[in-house]
Design a protein around this motif. Structure first.
Motif, PDB file in Angstrom:
ATOM      1  N   LYS A   9       5.214   3.506  -5.715  1.00  0.00           N
ATOM      2  CA  LYS A   9       6.450   2.874  -5.259  1.00  0.00           C
ATOM      3  C   LYS A   9       6.409   1.401  -5.637  1.00  0.00           C
ATOM      4  O   LYS A   9       5.392   0.729  -5.432  1.00  0.00           O
ATOM      5  N   ILE A  75       4.351  -1.508  -4.375  1.00  0.00           N
ATOM      6  CA  ILE A  75       4.477  -1.471  -2.920  1.00  0.00           C
ATOM      7  C   ILE A  75       3.386  -0.573  -2.353  1.00  0.00           C
ATOM      8  O   ILE A  75       2.677  -0.941  -1.435  1.00  0.00           O
ATOM      9  N   GLU A  76       3.261   0.623  -2.955  1.00  0.00           N
ATOM     10  CA  GLU A  76       2.311   1.597  -2.410  1.00  0.00           C
ATOM     11  C   GLU A  76       1.972   2.658  -3.446  1.00  0.00           C
ATOM     12  O   GLU A  76       2.827   3.078  -4.223  1.00  0.00           O
ATOM     13  N   GLY A  78       0.255   6.564  -3.604  1.00  0.00           N
ATOM     14  CA  GLY A  78      -0.002   7.663  -2.687  1.00  0.00           C
ATOM     15  C   GLY A  78      -0.400   8.917  -3.441  1.00  0.00           C
ATOM     16  O   GLY A  78      -0.206   9.003  -4.648  1.00  0.00           O
ATOM     17  N   ASP A  80      -1.840   8.367   0.332  1.00  0.00           N
ATOM     18  CA  ASP A  80      -2.834   7.527   0.993  1.00  0.00           C
ATOM     19  C   ASP A  80      -2.678   7.576   2.505  1.00  0.00           C
ATOM     20  O   ASP A  80      -3.486   8.180   3.181  1.00  0.00           O
ATOM     21  N   LEU A  81      -1.657   6.970   3.044  1.00  0.00           N
ATOM     22  CA  LEU A  81      -1.521   6.878   4.493  1.00  0.00           C
ATOM     23  C   LEU A  81      -0.968   8.167   5.080  1.00  0.00           C
ATOM     24  O   LEU A  81       0.043   8.688   4.610  1.00  0.00           O
ATOM     25  N   HIS A 122      -6.301   6.514   6.320  1.00  0.00           N
ATOM     26  CA  HIS A 122      -6.379   6.704   4.874  1.00  0.00           C
ATOM     27  C   HIS A 122      -6.753   8.167   4.635  1.00  0.00           C
ATOM     28  O   HIS A 122      -7.739   8.668   5.176  1.00  0.00           O
ATOM     29  N   SER A 149      -5.824   5.992  -4.795  1.00  0.00           N
ATOM     30  CA  SER A 149      -4.616   5.448  -4.159  1.00  0.00           C
ATOM     31  C   SER A 149      -4.992   4.463  -3.059  1.00  0.00           C
ATOM     32  O   SER A 149      -4.396   3.384  -2.949  1.00  0.00           O
ATOM     33  N   ASN A 153      -4.079   0.427  -2.912  1.00  0.00           N
ATOM     34  CA  ASN A 153      -3.366  -0.185  -1.789  1.00  0.00           C
ATOM     35  C   ASN A 153      -4.183  -1.284  -1.120  1.00  0.00           C
ATOM     36  O   ASN A 153      -3.649  -2.336  -0.770  1.00  0.00           O
ATOM     37  N   ARG A 156      -4.177  -4.310  -3.380  1.00  0.00           N
ATOM     38  CA  ARG A 156      -2.888  -5.005  -3.306  1.00  0.00           C
ATOM     39  C   ARG A 156      -2.824  -5.890  -2.071  1.00  0.00           C
ATOM     40  O   ARG A 156      -2.424  -7.043  -2.130  1.00  0.00           O
ATOM     41  N   GLU A 157      -3.260  -5.370  -0.945  1.00  0.00           N
ATOM     42  CA  GLU A 157      -3.254  -6.149   0.296  1.00  0.00           C
ATOM     43  C   GLU A 157      -4.249  -7.301   0.243  1.00  0.00           C
ATOM     44  O   GLU A 157      -3.977  -8.390   0.717  1.00  0.00           O
TER      45      GLU A 157
END
Length: 174
Positions: A9, A75-76, A78, A80-81, A122, A149, A153, A156-157
């Motif tokens: 995303k 953004i993300e 996946g 993942d979450l 995760h 994934s 993420n 990125r953070e």
């Protein structure tokens, strides 16, 4: 070569129309993705990419998107979450049984990323736990994609934090 299924995303400039986005993505090599534009300025791509590894599949897809839309920001990645319902569905448990399992294994189950009314974990850590503690057969491709994934993420953070904060948080979290 293995087919890896994953989602990326992105935030994209909202001046680009669907036709332009599709053409650019196709030309850049994203012909193995379903494209979704549910919200202006957002782009979701559901890939089924053939590669030697999940890392290669996901990083090459990210590079292709950046080539097509240089302003795109991840953004993300996946999968993942996941929440309790997602985990229950994955292992074909009822939501109630999954909650009982969590409560009876608080000491060993992975710590949630967010705890509250809708806790999140995760997926890679959950899959690892089930493989180790409940000897559930885990699809190795899913395990690999979930791990990559999660790494994407977290990276990125992490880039959003100053280096001194990262070191301080690492020391406190250990």
């Amino acid at each position: 070569m293995i087919h890896y299924d994953f989602t990326l995303k992105f935030a994209v400039p909202d001046v680009l129309d669907m036709e332009t986005l599709e053409a650019r993505l196709f030309e850049a090599g994203c012909d193995d993705a379903l494209i979704g534009l549910g919200q202006k300025g957002r782009l979701a791509l559901e890939f089924s990419r053939e590669a030697a590894s999940a890392h290669e599949a996901i990083t090459s897809a990210m590079a292709d998107v950046k080539c097509a839309i240089s302003e795109a920001r991840l953004i993300e990645a996946g999968p993942d979450l996941v929440g309790v319902t997602d985990i229950a569905e994955l292992f074909e448990f009822s939501r109630q049984n999954m909650r009982k399992l969590l409560q009876s294994h608080l000491a060993t189950f992975p710590l949630p990323l967010h705890e509250g009314r809708a806790s999140l974990w995760h997926l890679a850590e959950v899959l690892e736990w089930f493989g180790t503690h409940h000897h559930k057969a885990i699809d190795e491709t899913l395990r690999e994609v979930a791990r990559v994934s999660m790494q994407a993420n977290v990276a990125r953070e992490t880039r959003r934090l100053p280096p001194e904060d990262i070191q301080r948080f690492d020391a406190l979290a250990s």
